[in-house]
Design an enzyme around this catalytic site. Structure first.
Site, PDB file in Angstrom:
ATOM      1  N   CYS A  59       1.575  42.576 -74.089  1.00 54.95           N
ATOM      2  CA  CYS A  59       2.766  43.044 -74.331  1.00 54.95           C
ATOM      3  C   CYS A  59       3.852  42.331 -74.372  1.00 54.95           C
ATOM      4  CB  CYS A  59       2.383  44.538 -72.977  1.00 54.95           C
ATOM      5  SG  CYS A  59       2.573  42.520 -71.678  1.00 54.95           S
ATOM      6  N   ASP A  64       6.138  52.971 -75.426  1.00 61.53           N
ATOM      7  CA  ASP A  64       4.957  51.172 -74.853  1.00 61.53           C
ATOM      8  C   ASP A  64       4.118  51.521 -76.590  1.00 61.53           C
ATOM      9  OD1 ASP A  64       3.545  50.106 -74.772  1.00 61.53           O
ATOM     10  OD2 ASP A  64       3.312  50.009 -72.466  1.00 61.53           O
ATOM     11  N   HIS A  85       4.612  43.993 -67.115  1.00 66.28           N
ATOM     12  CA  HIS A  85       4.492  44.519 -68.489  1.00 66.28           C
ATOM     13  C   HIS A  85       5.649  44.392 -68.751  1.00 66.28           C
ATOM     14  CE1 HIS A  85       2.580  47.331 -71.085  1.00 66.28           C
ATOM     15  NE2 HIS A  85       3.086  47.554 -70.200  1.00 66.28           N
TER      16      HIS A  85
END
Length: 560
Positions: free
Chosen positions: A311, A355, A338
């Protein structure tokens, strides 16, 4: 001295994990070390008892007393534990001598601290920290599946520190603010943006977006979305499906076979440090007996070349791509490990959650509701400002407030305000007014009640199952799906439902071809199952794992 014992093993080899563990606050170290010694001693006393050779990742003691502690999980890996699907396993082939060695290093340090004799070795720990570069705050430094948080330091300053005064002695949150507000300036480098544009099929994405926008306007003539909004959606999808790929384990550079992470960090070489890879993972090939390097690059220019990572790399590179296309974009950092992107939509006059790992847009409650994250701090960074956007991503504000204990709220607020004053001093008056108006709109959004949307109810899809289970992001807590027959279906005594794995939707043929998006929205119960798109093979699969089950439908016929 105790620190020297922690850093140098009897054989002369350094134990980086124990050194990391030693840098936690005293109370945190003592609690974590006690549990680590318990795990090690159980194996040493009962070497043939299988129950002591595995640690369930979801275990309450493990997840609350070890996962958040710096260096704790790394110590388990140095002992010889390996990552399984839902457990850490101490395999039979593992060296008991290595387990004993790491156990003794921890025990020596613990005994020293309990005796009150740890004051004399703080210099050595500080020197070790300097000699071994730490990853920047934007990058996770833990092995796959584990999150890292720094303990709260006692004796906080009465006044908030200025940006230039933030040092390693301050809480992790203040260091993140300082690190990220500098990092996002990389995205403004015009030459770097040109490199990103050369990788993006801009005209093709614009063509697709305009076609979809045209169809959308025919269906909804009053829509307030624009060309830019649809281009953003196409960029997200292209980035996920064609450009970047997720890394669980890398392929062996010699035989091309699968490797396995040993949960250890290698020292970065000069070229890796040049591109911000302060941490290099060690992925071992059992076939070739070769150690393969996986540098965790933090420079988006390098990521345009490697096009892979987790990520941290995804959000880093995607935010650059957004800026290259002219979007106003923010890099968003979540304290619970995250990162993602926010893009400003002029047509909708608000910031959109994006995202790239998940290919989702405008689903801010995905993490709290879908993944089950226990949010505390979510901070957005752009070239012009830092904003605490935590409240956009939560509908459980009281719970979030109870977890915000890293730093006093007034210190956090004043530190952010100070950073913004410094960053905006050179902006025009009109730009400052524009930013102020946007903040006001955001504050109104933050206090408005939120209700989860259907797309925010599912668990995470990126990453291995073990990684997602360890992070508590499988989204297993969900409502059962029920299909109640319509009047026509009752009359025909038939409910006909088909699932299209490519389009990822169901078609309820017996009810006027009604469509239901998302495979998870057509199952009654499920566990450890996920949909994977393999672009290299042009295949889409639904994967299940050991001890999983999938019940496609449960029908309830109402009897009159």
């Amino acid at each position: 001295m105790a620190a020297a014992a922690a850093l140098d093993s009897p054989s002369g080899a350094a134990s980086q994990a124990v050194a990391e563990l030693c840098q936690n606050p005293p109370e945190t170290f003592l609690e974590a070390s006690k549990l680590l010694l318990t795990y090690a001693d159980n194996i040493l006393r009962n070497p043939n008892d299988e129950k002591y050779r595995s640690i369930r990742i979801g275990n309450a003691a493990f997840s609350t007393r070890l996962l958040p502690v710096r260096g704790a999980v790394e110590c388990l890996f140095e002992m010889g534990f390996e990552e399984g699907e839902t457990h850490l396993i101490f395999p039979k082939k593992a060296s008991v001598e290595q387990l004993q060695k790491i156990r003794d290093l921890i025990a020596t340090e613990r005994s020293s601290r309990l005796d009150g004799s740890d004051k004399s070795h703080k210099v050595e720990l500080s020197q070790q920290s300097t000699a071994t570069p730490r990853p920047p705050a934007t990058q996770s430094s833990n092995p796959p599946g584990f999150t890292q948080q720094a303990g709260h330091r006692e004796g906080q300053p009465a006044n908030p520190p200025s940006a230039s005064m933030v040092t390693a002695d301050h809480p992790v949150l203040l260091r993140v603010l300082q690190s990220n507000i500098q990092h996002v300036l990389l995205y403004e480098n015009r030459a770097l943006q040109e490199k990103a544009l050369a990788c993006i099929p801009v005209q093709e994405l614009k063509k697709r977006s305009q076609e979809k926008l045209s169809r959308a306007r025919k269906l909804d003539k009053g829509t307030n979305v624009s060309d830019e909004d649809f281009l953003l959606l196409e960029l997200l999808h292209w980035f996920k499906a064609e450009f970047f790929h997720w890394v669980n384990e890398i392929l062996c550079t010699k035989c091309g076979g699968q490797t396995k992470s040993r949960g250890e960090s290698l020292f970065p070489n000069d070229d890796e440090l040049k591109w911000g890879a302060n941490r290099v993972e060690d992925h071992y090939c059992d076939t070739c007996h070769l150690s393969n390097r996986f540098p965790r690059y933090n420079n988006p220019e390098k990521l345009l070349e490697t096009r892979c990572g987790r990520c941290g790399e995804w959000a880093n590179c995607f935010t650059l791509c957004c800026r290259a296309l002219g979007f106003e974009a923010r890099y968003v950092w979540d304290y619970t490990d995250h990162v993602w992107t926010e893009v400003y939509s002029p047509s909708q006059q608000r910031w959109l959650h994006c995202d790239a790992c998940e290919d989702v847009c405008d689903k801010p409650l995905l993490y709290e509701i879908g993944w089950g994250k226990k949010l505390s701090y979510v901070i957005a960074f752009s070239k012009d400002e830092v904003v605490d956007v935590t409240w956009r991503y939560s509908c459980k504000h009281e719970e979030v407030i109870s977890r915000r204990t890293e730093i006093k709220e007034d210190i956090l607020r004043e530190t952010i305000n100070g950073l913004n004053r410094q960053r905006q001093i050179s902006l025009s008056e009109n730009r400052r007014k524009e930013l102020l108006q946007r903040i006001i709109v955001e504050l109104v959004e933050f206090i408005s009640p939120k209700t989860p949307k259907p797309g925010e109810l599912g668990g995470r899809i990126s990453g291995s199952v073990a990684w997602r289970v360890a992070r508590g992001e499988m989204g297993l807590e969900r409502k059962e799906t029920l299909f109640i027959p319509s009047e026509n279906e009752k009359i025909s005594k038939q409910l006909h439902l088909c699932y299209n794995i490519v389009k990822d939707h169901y078609v309820r043929i017996s009810n006027n071809n009604e469509t239901i998006s998302g495979w998870e929205n057509g199952v009654w119960k499920m566990e450890s199952i996920f949909r994977k798109v393999e672009t290299d093979w042009n295949m889409i699969k639904l994967f299940t794992h050991i001890r999983t089950f999938l019940v496609p439908l449960k029908l309830f016929w109402k009897q009159n």
